[in-house]
Design a protein around this motif. Structure first.
Motif, PDB file in Angstrom:
ATOM      1  N   VAL A 157       0.570  -0.975  -0.215  1.00 17.06           N
ATOM      2  CA  VAL A 157       0.106  -0.080  -0.106  1.00 17.06           C
ATOM      3  C   VAL A 157       0.910   0.994   0.152  1.00 17.06           C
ATOM      4  CG1 VAL A 157      -1.817   1.312   1.156  1.00 17.06           C
ATOM      5  CG2 VAL A 157      -1.961  -1.254   1.523  1.00 17.06           C
ATOM      6  N   MET A 158       0.560   2.064  -1.082  1.00 11.43           N
ATOM      7  CA  MET A 158       1.549   3.419  -1.080  1.00 11.43           C
ATOM      8  C   MET A 158       0.183   4.657  -0.941  1.00 11.43           C
ATOM      9  SD  MET A 158       3.372   4.005  -4.727  1.00 11.43           S
ATOM     10  CE  MET A 158       4.288   4.978  -4.882  1.00 11.43           C
ATOM     11  N   ALA A 159       1.185   5.278  -0.393  1.00  9.53           N
ATOM     12  CA  ALA A 159       0.981   6.915   0.043  1.00  9.53           C
ATOM     13  C   ALA A 159       0.032   7.482  -1.599  1.00  9.53           C
ATOM     14  CB  ALA A 159       1.653   7.974   0.679  1.00  9.53           C
ATOM     15  N   ALA A 160      -1.219   8.138  -1.503  1.00  2.84           N
ATOM     16  CA  ALA A 160      -1.468   8.475  -2.880  1.00  2.84           C
ATOM     17  C   ALA A 160      -0.820   9.922  -3.504  1.00  2.84           C
ATOM     18  CB  ALA A 160      -3.127   8.493  -2.976  1.00  2.84           C
ATOM     19  N   GLU A 161      -0.815  10.824  -2.253  1.00  5.63           N
ATOM     20  CA  GLU A 161       0.506  11.695  -2.662  1.00  5.63           C
ATOM     21  C   GLU A 161       1.694  11.401  -3.328  1.00  5.63           C
ATOM     22  OE1 GLU A 161       1.941  16.169  -0.031  1.00  5.63           O
ATOM     23  OE2 GLU A 161       0.714  14.246   1.054  1.00  5.63           O
ATOM     24  N   ASP A 203      -8.479   4.422  -0.937  1.00  8.19           N
ATOM     25  CA  ASP A 203      -8.879   5.307  -0.523  1.00  8.19           C
ATOM     26  C   ASP A 203      -8.375   7.001  -1.349  1.00  8.19           C
ATOM     27  OD1 ASP A 203      -6.872   6.497   0.911  1.00  8.19           O
ATOM     28  OD2 ASP A 203      -8.300   4.811   2.448  1.00  8.19           O
ATOM     29  N   HIS A 204      -8.971   7.974  -0.685  1.00  7.48           N
ATOM     30  CA  HIS A 204      -8.482   8.797  -1.781  1.00  7.48           C
ATOM     31  C   HIS A 204      -6.853   9.225  -1.282  1.00  7.48           C
ATOM     32  CE1 HIS A 204      -8.165  13.491  -3.156  1.00  7.48           C
ATOM     33  NE2 HIS A 204      -7.736  13.366  -1.972  1.00  7.48           N
ATOM     34  N   ASN A 205      -6.526   8.199   0.027  1.00  6.61           N
ATOM     35  CA  ASN A 205      -5.302   8.687   0.332  1.00  6.61           C
ATOM     36  C   ASN A 205      -3.874   7.509   0.259  1.00  6.61           C
ATOM     37  OD1 ASN A 205      -6.186  11.068   1.826  1.00  6.61           O
ATOM     38  ND2 ASN A 205      -6.834   9.749   3.391  1.00  6.61           N
ATOM     39  N   GLN A 206      -4.351   6.389  -0.361  1.00  2.22           N
ATOM     40  CA  GLN A 206      -3.644   5.321  -0.488  1.00  2.22           C
ATOM     41  C   GLN A 206      -4.272   4.457  -1.592  1.00  2.22           C
ATOM     42  OE1 GLN A 206      -5.354   2.973   3.367  1.00  2.22           O
ATOM     43  NE2 GLN A 206      -3.662   3.647   4.561  1.00  2.22           N
ATOM     44  N   MET A 207      -3.286   4.325  -2.289  1.00  2.20           N
ATOM     45  CA  MET A 207      -2.650   3.157  -3.145  1.00  2.20           C
ATOM     46  C   MET A 207      -2.462   2.116  -3.352  1.00  2.20           C
ATOM     47  SD  MET A 207      -3.721   5.143  -5.552  1.00  2.20           S
ATOM     48  CE  MET A 207      -3.975   7.352  -6.591  1.00  2.20           C
ATOM     49  N   ASP A 208      -3.631   0.851  -3.828  1.00  2.37           N
ATOM     50  CA  ASP A 208      -2.876  -0.771  -3.910  1.00  2.37           C
ATOM     51  C   ASP A 208      -1.347  -0.895  -5.170  1.00  2.37           C
ATOM     52  OD1 ASP A 208      -2.353  -3.660  -3.681  1.00  2.37           O
ATOM     53  OD2 ASP A 208      -4.557  -4.021  -4.223  1.00  2.37           O
ATOM     54  N   VAL A 209      -0.387  -1.471  -4.866  1.00  4.04           N
ATOM     55  CA  VAL A 209       0.948  -1.253  -5.699  1.00  4.04           C
ATOM     56  C   VAL A 209       1.290  -2.202  -5.931  1.00  4.04           C
ATOM     57  CG1 VAL A 209       0.598   1.737  -6.349  1.00  4.04           C
ATOM     58  CG2 VAL A 209       2.629   0.017  -4.635  1.00  4.04           C
ATOM     59  N   ILE A 210       2.183  -2.665  -7.316  1.00  5.52           N
ATOM     60  CA  ILE A 210       3.155  -4.190  -7.125  1.00  5.52           C
ATOM     61  C   ILE A 210       4.738  -3.374  -7.801  1.00  5.52           C
ATOM     62  CG2 ILE A 210       1.137  -5.833  -7.421  1.00  5.52           C
ATOM     63  CD1 ILE A 210       1.612  -5.779 -10.141  1.00  5.52           C
ATOM     64  N   HIS A 211       5.322  -4.061  -6.934  1.00  3.03           N
ATOM     65  CA  HIS A 211       7.196  -3.549  -7.464  1.00  3.03           C
ATOM     66  C   HIS A 211       7.303  -4.361  -8.260  1.00  3.03           C
ATOM     67  CE1 HIS A 211       7.627  -0.866  -4.363  1.00  3.03           C
ATOM     68  NE2 HIS A 211       5.808  -1.209  -4.393  1.00  3.03           N
ATOM     69  N   VAL A 212       7.772  -4.344  -9.169  1.00  3.67           N
ATOM     70  CA  VAL A 212       8.605  -5.352 -10.571  1.00  3.67           C
ATOM     71  C   VAL A 212      10.273  -4.332 -10.713  1.00  3.67           C
ATOM     72  CG1 VAL A 212       9.219  -6.728 -12.005  1.00  3.67           C
ATOM     73  CG2 VAL A 212       7.217  -6.473 -11.372  1.00  3.67           C
ATOM     74  N   GLU A 213      11.159  -5.480 -10.624  1.00  5.03           N
ATOM     75  CA  GLU A 213      12.718  -4.720 -10.872  1.00  5.03           C
ATOM     76  C   GLU A 213      12.774  -3.931 -12.367  1.00  5.03           C
ATOM     77  OE1 GLU A 213      16.108  -6.526  -9.880  1.00  5.03           O
ATOM     78  OE2 GLU A 213      15.214  -7.574  -7.631  1.00  5.03           O
ATOM     79  N   GLU A 214      13.334  -2.763 -12.238  1.00  4.70           N
ATOM     80  CA  GLU A 214      13.194  -2.311 -13.629  1.00  4.70           C
ATOM     81  C   GLU A 214      13.680  -3.551 -14.683  1.00  4.70           C
ATOM     82  OE1 GLU A 214      13.078   1.739 -16.178  1.00  4.70           O
ATOM     83  OE2 GLU A 214      14.611   0.988 -13.957  1.00  4.70           O
TER      84      GLU A 214
END
Length: 373
Positions: free
Chosen positions: A22-26, A59-70
């Protein structure tokens, strides 16, 4: 959406570790704004040598993200991940809300389910099961169209009425397959090409296949925008045998619409055969895109007003022909030359020179993405 299932599928397809958090939307919006100038429809950003893909806002403050090495993911795999996530975020047409009104619709929904299952599994090339292909007679070449309707969620589109409208327009039987909500796949007869090419052209000039397909697609768009429920994005592809190529064709056409909306804002027709440069540029890392634009168009945001952008775009579309561009813009030839000279003074690039024209054409495509506000 069952994102855990999607993430596990991606791990299997990419053969690479994937981390979900979970990443901060900002923070997401800051990275998106810095790298692309836009955060509203962005699916991927780069951070600390990783590509971050947005699954969905929590929600307005949080994002659900996934990370993959470039370094572990190719540009084509990156596009596939973005399309998979985009597919996951689009609600399917509710099957229980209304039972198929006809046998045609029932068969179309079976094809839709097979296509979406393959795309969600990360497949882009697979033959259609024989039973599905046979019941819709998909062993002969068809002209595929893909359209996305920009109508409100409250508007309902009847499969039967829409199919009737399309068959009236084409004056021929077609196959209509609803994919996602507001997304429709149309399979038309090859005879549409003969009808299109039957009209004599000025000077008996022979029409190319691409020109014929573009003309058919343009006519369809005009009809849909006037007779249907408003604006839509439309693409068309070469005649193909659906039984062997429908999955890859849908993938190509979805990519054409996505790249078209990214690099050609305001256009509604997107042709796969005209997207070669856009596909190539999309594979360039974001940081390199920005550096290139800054180098070619450095410090001239004040010059890139709508008038100058329109002038350059028409100039390139018309093969750098000064007379034809002036006619198209309804301006005097000398007015056009004045604008091109002004651009040369500001940038040092003379778009009447082939090498400079290539550089500026490329930079303009990237400018729309990197400088979009």
């Amino acid at each position: 959406m069952d994102w855990e299932h999607i993430v596990e599928q991606l791990k299997s397809v990419l053969q690479a570790p994937i981390r979900r958090e979970v990443m901060a939307a900002e923070e997401w919006r800051g990275l998106a704004q810095k790298q692309h100038g836009d955060s509203m429809s962005l699916r991927a950003v780069v951070k600390d040598q990783e590509i971050l893909f947005l699954l969905e806002p929590l929600d307005h403050n949080q994002m659900d993200v996934i990370h993959v090495e470039e370094v572990l993911i190719t540009p084509s795999e990156k596009r596939l991940v973005e399309m998979l996530i985009e597919t996951g975020n689009q609600p399917r047409i509710p099957v229980k809300a209304a039972l198929p009104a006809s046998e045609d619709e029932r068969k179309a929904l079976q094809v839709r389910d097979w296509l979406l299952q393959q795309l969600e599994a990360g497949e882009t090339r697979a033959d259609m099961p024989e039973l599905l292909a046979t019941q819709l007679s998909l062993y002969t070449p068809r002209i595929p169209f893909l359209l996305y309707g920009d109508y409100s969620d409250s508007q309902l589109v009847s499969y039967t009425e829409f199919k009737k409208l399309l068959e009236s327009f084409f004056d021929a039987d077609i196959q209509l397959i609803p994919l996602m909500e507001k997304e429709w796949l149309i399979l038309g007869s090859e005879s549409l090409l003969m009808d299109s090419q039957g009209d004599e052209r000025e000077g008996d000039e022979e029409e190319t296949l691409e020109e014929a397909l573009s003309s058919i697609c343009s006519g369809l768009y005009e009809m849909l925008s006037n007779e249907w429920v408003g604006e839509c994005d439309v693409t068309i592809n070469y005649p193909k045998t659906p039984a062997a190529s429908l999955l890859s064709t849908v993938y190509e056409m979805r990519e054409a619409i996505r790249l078209g909306k990214m690099y050609h804002i305001g256009r509604n027709l997107h042709f796969p055969w005209s997207m070669h440069m856009e596909k190539l540029l999309y594979a360039v890392p974001d940081s390199e895109r920005t550096l290139f634009v800054d180098h070619i168009l450095r410090g001239i945001d004040h010059v890139m007003d709508p008038e100058m952008l329109s002038t350059l775009e028409h100039f390139f579309v018309l093969d750098c022909n000064v007379s034809e561009t002036a006619k198209k813009l309804y301006i005097h030839r000398n007015t056009l030359l004045y604008r091109l000279d002004k651009f040369k003074q500001e940038t040092g690039k003379d778009v009447r020179s082939f090498n400079d024209a290539v550089l500026v054409k490329t930079a303009l495509l990237l400018y729309k993405v990197t400088k979009r506000k």
